[in-house]
Structures are given as C-alpha cells and as structure tokens.
Design a protein around this motif. Structure first.
Motif, PDB file in Angstrom:
ATOM      1  N   THR A  49      61.484  38.332  70.137  1.00 28.20           N
ATOM      2  CA  THR A  49      61.560  37.653  71.430  1.00 28.20           C
ATOM      3  C   THR A  49      62.448  36.421  71.342  1.00 28.20           C
ATOM      4  OG1 THR A  49      59.327  38.412  71.958  1.00 28.20           O
ATOM      5  CG2 THR A  49      60.197  36.611  73.276  1.00 28.20           C
ATOM      6  N   LYS A  50      62.355  35.680  70.243  1.00 21.28           N
ATOM      7  CA  LYS A  50      63.205  34.499  70.064  1.00 21.28           C
ATOM      8  C   LYS A  50      64.678  34.896  69.988  1.00 21.28           C
ATOM      9  CE  LYS A  50      59.733  31.585  67.834  1.00 21.28           C
ATOM     10  NZ  LYS A  50      59.290  30.947  66.558  1.00 21.28           N
ATOM     11  N   ILE A  51      64.958  36.039  69.375  1.00 21.98           N
ATOM     12  CA  ILE A  51      66.344  36.503  69.278  1.00 21.98           C
ATOM     13  C   ILE A  51      66.902  36.779  70.668  1.00 21.98           C
ATOM     14  CG2 ILE A  51      67.797  38.431  68.532  1.00 21.98           C
ATOM     15  CD1 ILE A  51      66.000  38.624  66.039  1.00 21.98           C
ATOM     16  N   ILE A  52      66.124  37.469  71.504  1.00 20.38           N
ATOM     17  CA  ILE A  52      66.577  37.771  72.861  1.00 20.38           C
ATOM     18  C   ILE A  52      66.761  36.479  73.647  1.00 20.38           C
ATOM     19  CG2 ILE A  52      65.938  38.872  75.043  1.00 20.38           C
ATOM     20  CD1 ILE A  52      64.479  40.998  73.389  1.00 20.38           C
ATOM     21  N   GLN A  53      65.836  35.547  73.483  1.00 18.24           N
ATOM     22  CA  GLN A  53      65.954  34.275  74.195  1.00 18.24           C
ATOM     23  C   GLN A  53      67.191  33.509  73.760  1.00 18.24           C
ATOM     24  OE1 GLN A  53      62.111  32.638  73.215  1.00 18.24           O
ATOM     25  NE2 GLN A  53      61.190  33.310  75.145  1.00 18.24           N
ATOM     26  N   MET A  54      67.526  33.568  72.470  1.00 19.96           N
ATOM     27  CA  MET A  54      68.753  32.924  71.982  1.00 19.96           C
ATOM     28  C   MET A  54      69.971  33.505  72.673  1.00 19.96           C
ATOM     29  SD  MET A  54      68.284  32.521  67.851  1.00 19.96           S
ATOM     30  CE  MET A  54      70.006  32.040  67.654  1.00 19.96           C
ATOM     31  N   MET A  55      69.991  34.826  72.838  1.00 20.48           N
ATOM     32  CA  MET A  55      71.128  35.480  73.481  1.00 20.48           C
ATOM     33  C   MET A  55      71.243  35.073  74.943  1.00 20.48           C
ATOM     34  SD  MET A  55      70.974  39.317  71.858  1.00 20.48           S
ATOM     35  CE  MET A  55      72.589  39.733  72.513  1.00 20.48           C
ATOM     36  N   LEU A  56      70.110  34.979  75.608  1.00 22.14           N
ATOM     37  CA  LEU A  56      70.121  34.631  77.029  1.00 22.14           C
ATOM     38  C   LEU A  56      70.554  33.193  77.262  1.00 22.14           C
ATOM     39  CD1 LEU A  56      66.807  36.369  78.142  1.00 22.14           C
ATOM     40  CD2 LEU A  56      69.125  37.064  78.765  1.00 22.14           C
ATOM     41  N   ARG A  57      70.364  32.325  76.268  1.00 19.92           N
ATOM     42  CA  ARG A  57      70.680  30.905  76.447  1.00 19.92           C
ATOM     43  C   ARG A  57      72.125  30.558  76.128  1.00 19.92           C
ATOM     44  NH1 ARG A  57      65.157  28.866  73.467  1.00 19.92           N
ATOM     45  NH2 ARG A  57      63.760  29.131  75.259  1.00 19.92           N
ATOM     46  N   THR A  58      72.908  31.515  75.648  1.00 15.12           N
ATOM     47  CA  THR A  58      74.303  31.236  75.322  1.00 15.12           C
ATOM     48  C   THR A  58      75.216  31.968  76.279  1.00 15.12           C
ATOM     49  OG1 THR A  58      74.491  33.091  73.781  1.00 15.12           O
ATOM     50  CG2 THR A  58      73.749  30.987  72.879  1.00 15.12           C
ATOM     51  N   TRP A  59      76.394  31.424  76.479  1.00 15.63           N
ATOM     52  CA  TRP A  59      77.352  32.030  77.398  1.00 15.63           C
ATOM     53  C   TRP A  59      77.783  33.408  76.906  1.00 15.63           C
ATOM     54  CZ3 TRP A  59      79.497  32.826  81.793  1.00 15.63           C
ATOM     55  CH2 TRP A  59      80.766  33.421  81.883  1.00 15.63           C
ATOM     56  N   SER A  60      78.140  33.507  75.612  1.00 14.46           N
ATOM     57  CA  SER A  60      78.640  34.779  75.091  1.00 14.46           C
ATOM     58  C   SER A  60      77.564  35.850  75.107  1.00 14.46           C
ATOM     59  CB  SER A  60      79.181  34.592  73.663  1.00 14.46           C
ATOM     60  OG  SER A  60      78.220  33.958  72.846  1.00 14.46           O
TER      61      SER A  60
ATOM     62  N   TYR B 171      60.213  44.273  78.148  1.00 18.38           N
ATOM     63  CA  TYR B 171      59.703  43.669  76.906  1.00 18.38           C
ATOM     64  C   TYR B 171      59.310  42.207  77.121  1.00 18.38           C
ATOM     65  CZ  TYR B 171      59.799  42.258  71.969  1.00 18.38           C
ATOM     66  OH  TYR B 171      59.494  41.773  70.732  1.00 18.38           O
ATOM     67  N   LEU B 172      60.200  41.442  77.780  1.00 17.58           N
ATOM     68  CA  LEU B 172      59.953  40.021  77.959  1.00 17.58           C
ATOM     69  C   LEU B 172      58.892  39.735  79.023  1.00 17.58           C
ATOM     70  CD1 LEU B 172      63.553  38.522  77.771  1.00 17.58           C
ATOM     71  CD2 LEU B 172      61.779  38.461  76.033  1.00 17.58           C
ATOM     72  N   SER B 173      58.737  40.638  79.981  1.00 14.95           N
ATOM     73  CA  SER B 173      57.784  40.399  81.060  1.00 14.95           C
ATOM     74  C   SER B 173      56.386  40.913  80.737  1.00 14.95           C
ATOM     75  CB  SER B 173      58.275  41.057  82.359  1.00 14.95           C
ATOM     76  OG  SER B 173      58.388  42.471  82.188  1.00 14.95           O
ATOM     77  N   GLY B 174      56.247  41.649  79.620  1.00 12.99           N
ATOM     78  CA  GLY B 174      54.943  42.200  79.260  1.00 12.99           C
ATOM     79  C   GLY B 174      53.949  41.110  78.903  1.00 12.99           C
ATOM     80  N   GLY B 175      52.707  41.290  79.307  1.00 13.90           N
ATOM     81  CA  GLY B 175      51.676  40.293  79.037  1.00 13.90           C
ATOM     82  C   GLY B 175      51.457  40.071  77.567  1.00 13.90           C
ATOM     83  N   SER B 176      51.460  41.151  76.775  1.00 11.94           N
ATOM     84  CA  SER B 176      51.238  40.994  75.333  1.00 11.94           C
ATOM     85  C   SER B 176      52.350  40.215  74.675  1.00 11.94           C
ATOM     86  CB  SER B 176      51.107  42.386  74.671  1.00 11.94           C
ATOM     87  OG  SER B 176      52.286  43.134  74.861  1.00 11.94           O
ATOM     88  N   THR B 177      53.576  40.400  75.190  1.00 13.91           N
ATOM     89  CA  THR B 177      54.693  39.639  74.639  1.00 13.91           C
ATOM     90  C   THR B 177      54.502  38.153  74.899  1.00 13.91           C
ATOM     91  OG1 THR B 177      56.175  41.498  75.070  1.00 13.91           O
ATOM     92  CG2 THR B 177      57.194  39.355  74.676  1.00 13.91           C
ATOM     93  N   ARG B 178      54.163  37.797  76.136  1.00 15.11           N
ATOM     94  CA  ARG B 178      53.969  36.385  76.473  1.00 15.11           C
ATOM     95  C   ARG B 178      52.869  35.767  75.632  1.00 15.11           C
ATOM     96  NH1 ARG B 178      54.604  38.440  81.756  1.00 15.11           N
ATOM     97  NH2 ARG B 178      52.349  38.345  82.100  1.00 15.11           N
ATOM     98  N   ASN B 179      51.791  36.512  75.430  1.00 11.07           N
ATOM     99  CA  ASN B 179      50.678  35.994  74.651  1.00 11.07           C
ATOM    100  C   ASN B 179      51.079  35.731  73.207  1.00 11.07           C
ATOM    101  OD1 ASN B 179      48.990  36.114  76.863  1.00 11.07           O
ATOM    102  ND2 ASN B 179      48.196  38.145  76.355  1.00 11.07           N
ATOM    103  N   GLN B 180      51.854  36.681  72.622  1.00  8.90           N
ATOM    104  CA  GLN B 180      52.244  36.532  71.220  1.00  8.90           C
ATOM    105  C   GLN B 180      53.221  35.374  71.050  1.00  8.90           C
ATOM    106  OE1 GLN B 180      50.976  37.868  68.794  1.00  8.90           O
ATOM    107  NE2 GLN B 180      50.030  39.785  69.397  1.00  8.90           N
ATOM    108  N   VAL B 181      54.134  35.200  71.997  1.00  8.87           N
ATOM    109  CA  VAL B 181      55.141  34.157  71.872  1.00  8.87           C
ATOM    110  C   VAL B 181      54.516  32.770  71.912  1.00  8.87           C
ATOM    111  CG1 VAL B 181      57.103  33.053  73.018  1.00  8.87           C
ATOM    112  CG2 VAL B 181      57.013  35.544  72.812  1.00  8.87           C
TER     113      VAL B 181
END
Length: 211
Positions: free
Chosen positions: A166-177, A199-209
């Motif tokens: 999840t952190k990897i996806i968030q890193m991608m979303l926060r950069t221009w490239s 994946y990001l909107s799933g409840g289990s994902t939010r809980n784990q993050v």
C-alpha cells in the motif's frame, strides 16, 4: 572496461555456490557493490552529465539476479538492493541481463524491506526519456501493479506485506511521474488500475495500513 574473463568467471562461480560457502559469496557481493559504487562517482569535473557504465559482465548480473530470485537465499535482500543501485547507473546492463523485469516483480513479491527502495528506483527511471525508453509503460506498469495488488495474503507475514504494498502505491500516487503513468493506465482502460482502486478502498487494507 569490463572485468577480465578470469575475474568474471570467478565472481560468477562464487555467486552460484551453495551456502556452505557463505563467506565467499558475501565477499563477492561486497566487491560487486563496491564496483557499482565506484562507477557511480562523478568522472567529469566540469559537471557535464554523462552516461555511465559499470564494468561487470552480463553473466555476473544474471547470477546476481538468480540469487535475488531465490526466496530462501539469505543474500536475497542485499542482491535485490544491489540490482536497484545498478539499474540507476547502468540501466542497459541490467536490461540485457533480465534484471528489470525481475525488479518489477520484486516490488510486490520481493523482500518487504526493499519495497520502498524499488518504488523510488522505478519512479526515478520513468522520469527521464532516456531511461523511460527501457520500460513498456503500459505492460510493465501493469505487471508491477498486478504483483503489488496480488501480494496480500501471501508470505509469512501478510499484514506487513499489505502495508508495504500500500505504501508503494501511495508513493506512486504522490509523484508526478508515477501519478501520470497511473492516469495513462486508467485512460487506456487497463484493468489493473481498477484493481488498485479496489485494493486501496478495501476495509481490510485501511485497517492494516493504520495499524
């Protein structure tokens, strides 16, 4: 210039030995990383940018990839990191050795502790046109995202794996490239972008993050 045939053969043989020769393998990996480190140093004192090459052969790099691919090898994390360092300096060498495709898979399936390093590496690669040319931005990005979103529930500690992915996806979303390539996937109607959204909107994902 590349390593001599004799040195190349010695390094390659040492990397492929079993763990009874762990000390020898460790020293060879340290030597390879030292070579990469030296190659990364500026050579032009005038400050003119130049394309750098690393004096390691393709067989050595393929042996390094083989170690990194082996999930039970104790030297796997350090070899993955060495490949990430190498691709930033000599992407052509890593591409010829099959290392780029491996690193894409390693984003989700590799050691959890190197996930953010790999994400930062690929974000660096897709920015300049020269290195971006080595990636098939539609196909390769889909591979990376599919592996990441498919990784939850696998491995010894799925909770840590989910947090890392999840952190990897968030890193991608926060950069221009990274964000730009995700938008490209979305506008091209690739299925993977929808997997990311789920994946990001799933409840289990939010809980784990947040734990």
């Amino acid at each position: 210039m590349p390593c001599s045939i004799g040195i190349s053969h010695f390094l390659n043989r040492s990397l492929t030995r079993d763990n009874k020769h762990a000390i020898e393998r460790e020293q060879v990996i340290k030597l390879i990383r030292a070579i990469v480190d030296i190659a990364s140093e500026p050579r032009d004192r005038r400050g003119i940018a130049e394309t750098k090459t690393i004096p390691l052969s393709e067989p050595i790099m393929r042996a390094l990839v083989a170690v990194a691919e082996h999930a039970e090898d104790p030297f796997r994390p350090v070899c993955v990191q060495a490949l990430a360092e190498t691709v930033l300096i000599d992407i052509d060498l890593v591409a010829r050795s099959g290392g780029i495709r491996f690193l894409l898979h390693a984003l989700g399936e590799g050691p959890v502790e190197v996930g953010p390093i790999l994400a930062a590496t690929f974000l660096h690669i897709i920015d300049p046109p020269r290195t971006r040319a080595y990636l098939h931005l539609g196909t390769d990005l889909e591979i990376a995202l599919f592996v990441i979103t498919d990784a939850y529930g696998k491995g010894a500690d799925p909770a840590d794996r989910m947090r890392s992915c999840t952190k990897i996806i968030q890193m991608m979303l926060r950069t221009w490239s990274g964000g730009k390539q995700l938008v490209t996937c979305s506008s091209s109607k690739h299925e993977t972008i929808y997997r990311v959204d789920i994946y990001l909107s799933g409840g289990s994902t939010r809980n784990q993050v947040h734990h």
